[in-house]
Design an enzyme around this catalytic site. Structure first.
Site, short mmCIF file in Angstrom:
data_model
loop_
_atom_site.label_atom_id
_atom_site.label_comp_id
_atom_site.label_asym_id
_atom_site.label_seq_id
_atom_site.Cartn_x
_atom_site.Cartn_y
_atom_site.Cartn_z
N HIS A 132 9.50 7.28 7.83
CA HIS A 132 10.10 7.40 6.49
C HIS A 132 11.56 7.77 6.69
CE1 HIS A 132 6.55 7.30 3.67
NE2 HIS A 132 5.99 7.21 4.86
N HIS A 168 5.47 4.66 12.52
CA HIS A 168 5.58 4.58 11.05
C HIS A 168 6.60 5.64 10.64
CE1 HIS A 168 3.58 4.35 6.92
NE2 HIS A 168 4.20 5.51 6.85
N CYS A 196 5.87 10.51 -0.38
CA CYS A 196 4.72 11.33 0.02
C CYS A 196 4.39 12.25 -1.15
CB CYS A 196 5.06 12.14 1.27
SG CYS A 196 3.76 13.29 1.74
N ASN A 222 9.40 4.69 2.93
CA ASN A 222 9.30 4.12 4.27
C ASN A 222 10.64 3.49 4.62
OD1 ASN A 222 6.14 3.88 4.95
ND2 ASN A 222 6.45 3.56 2.76
N ARG A 257 0.84 -1.21 0.00
CA ARG A 257 0.00 0.00 0.00
C ARG A 257 0.87 1.25 0.00
NH1 ARG A 257 -1.01 4.84 2.22
NH2 ARG A 257 -0.44 3.98 4.25
N ASP A 258 1.41 1.65 1.13
CA ASP A 258 2.18 2.90 1.20
C ASP A 258 3.39 2.83 0.29
OD1 ASP A 258 2.56 5.48 2.07
OD2 ASP A 258 3.60 4.94 3.91
#
Lengths: 297, 297
Positions: free
Chosen positions: B203, B201, B234, B243, B11-12
């Site tokens: 990055h 979470h 992002c 990430n 996903r991310d």
């Protein structure tokens, strides 16, 4: 609290680059780094230029550098011949490095660890006579590409022998970038307990470099090596990436409330300049992403 | 001690990639990750595919995934419509995320922070009724691209309101990769003090991601998001990188003595497979450098 950064870009950073920079360009790099506030710069390597052509012209680098008052310029030496060249070239400080495993030491410097410890003693004595600062770096202290895991007890035993010679500082180096903060804490605390002033030298090969740097300063290391843009590598570990990037380290340290004396924006500009000279994007992250003023100060 | 990794690569990781992977390929990615030992996978995003074409076909991803027993498959939702789609697609777990600054919240989700907190309450209540796990992520909790520094007190105030709704966990997200461990320690400890199960979470945009991850677990966070290969970014911060890479995180955690249940070599193979699918070298370091058996276990 203050953390001293030793900028090793002009030496460790460039010694494995495909693009060879002329001595005048390396001197300009030193000048730009000094202007950005780096107060200790490893400017050159006094090794055989046939072995490391990237480092040829060490004397010319030192001669061309605008010696900024308050900044010290160091040279890496691996033997007494190199020491003599460095002294003649006018360095302020000697950096001697040797691996803590016999396999690496024999391959890299054709000497055993015992030979290297003895040489460290002779170099420290000569530096004392010559009125020069000297640091001794223990390479592959967190893992060796040939011998694998390196026991902390073994590193501390060697550190104790080196400390007996009385260098200004002992630098623990993760030459191939395998270390984790648990090891850093153990080795930094153990080396400090010997009475040494301790520094660390990390590569970011497995992305643990910045975490290791933080573990080091929080365990009492006062000195951290880093290279602008994160250049560097290890000739014996082809997929190894560079030193921790100085600007990434400065971003972390300022965010954690440490003082470094470095102007982050000037340092980022220096990384951009170097990336152009080398014709490639460098591994450092902050020079690409930019700082973040409210955190990085 | 055990740390749970939530793999957000499907996903991310993929939502900002130039190369769009078909749902069948994304399902295969989930299967490979599950086989490598990742027990929690954020498999899809139930947002408008017109806004995020990389995430189109969320239902197909879930349907094609070989639901491995013991592995939970989560879907990101940003509103109740998305929640309903996720439930219909058969997710095990809901991930709801909202930014903690009004500027980002209004731009990103056309809602204020207060609106988002209210929505969190409704989603948690619905998840409870439907017997699903639900986590709530506080985005830009360490800094906002529009508002700059975010005060920890503000984040903790929002966390307290969310915690009152009773989600399974609260995830503190450094969406633009500006945070440093000092902030992590403060926010994790503060959120734990509210009685929440806390995750983080990160990055790696400014190379602080792995140091932040360690600070998080050492402050009592039990859960860490990561993406295989370090994919991600992002959309509001064009130079932001991904990430933290799952394999880099696993290398660190195993080296520090934590258990993750992940097979590092299988995960490295998964990163190599994904790099081929995306046709580019990924930011993760360990999949390029390789593990180091004596440390990484």
């Amino acid at each position: 609290m203050r953390v001293t950064i030793v900028e090793v870009g002009p030496r460790d950073g460039l010694q494995n680059e495909a693009t060879i920079l002329e001595p005048a360009v390396r001197a300009e790099l030193c000048d730009r780094l000094a202007a950005a506030g780096l107060s200790r710069i490893e400017a050159a390597s006094f090794v055989n230029p046939k072995r490391v052509p990237q480092m040829a012209g060490a004397e010319e680098v030192l001669a061309a550098t605008q010696r900024r008052p308050g900044t010290t310029y160091a040279g890496l030496v691996l033997n007494e011949r190199g020491y003599e060249r460095a002294v003649a070239a006018g360095v302020d400080e000697i950096h001697y490095a040797f691996p803590v495993t016999d396999t690496f030491a024999l391959r890299n410097q054709n000497a055993t660890v015992a030979d290297s410890v003895a040489l460290a003693g002779r170099l420290v004595a000569r530096a004392r006579e010559d009125g020069l600062r000297i640091s001794v770096t223990l390479s592959v202290a967190f893992g060796c590409p040939f011998e694998g895991r390196v026991e902390p007890e073994r590193v501390l035993q060697i550190a104790e022998q080196v400390q007996a010679a009385g260098p200004d500082e002992i630098i623990l180096a993760d030459t191939i970038g395998v270390g984790v903060p648990r090891q850093v804490r153990e080795l930094v605390e153990g080396t400090r307990a010997l009475g040494a002033t301790v520094g660390c030298h990390f590569h970011n090969t497995r992305n643990t470099g910045i975490a290791n740097a933080l573990a080091a300063v929080e365990s009492g290391a006062m000195i951290l090596d880093a290279s602008v843009g994160g250049t560097g590598g290890c000739p014996f570990a082809p997929r190894a990436t560079g030193n921790i990037a100085t600007e990434d380290l400065v971003y972390l340290l300022h965010g954690m409330g440490y003082e470094t004396g470095v102007d982050l924006q000037a340092l980022i500009a220096c990384a951009e300049w170097l990336a152009e000279r080398l014709g490639r994007e460098l591994p450092g992250q902050v020079y690409r992403a930019g700082g973040f003023a409210p955190v990085a100060g």
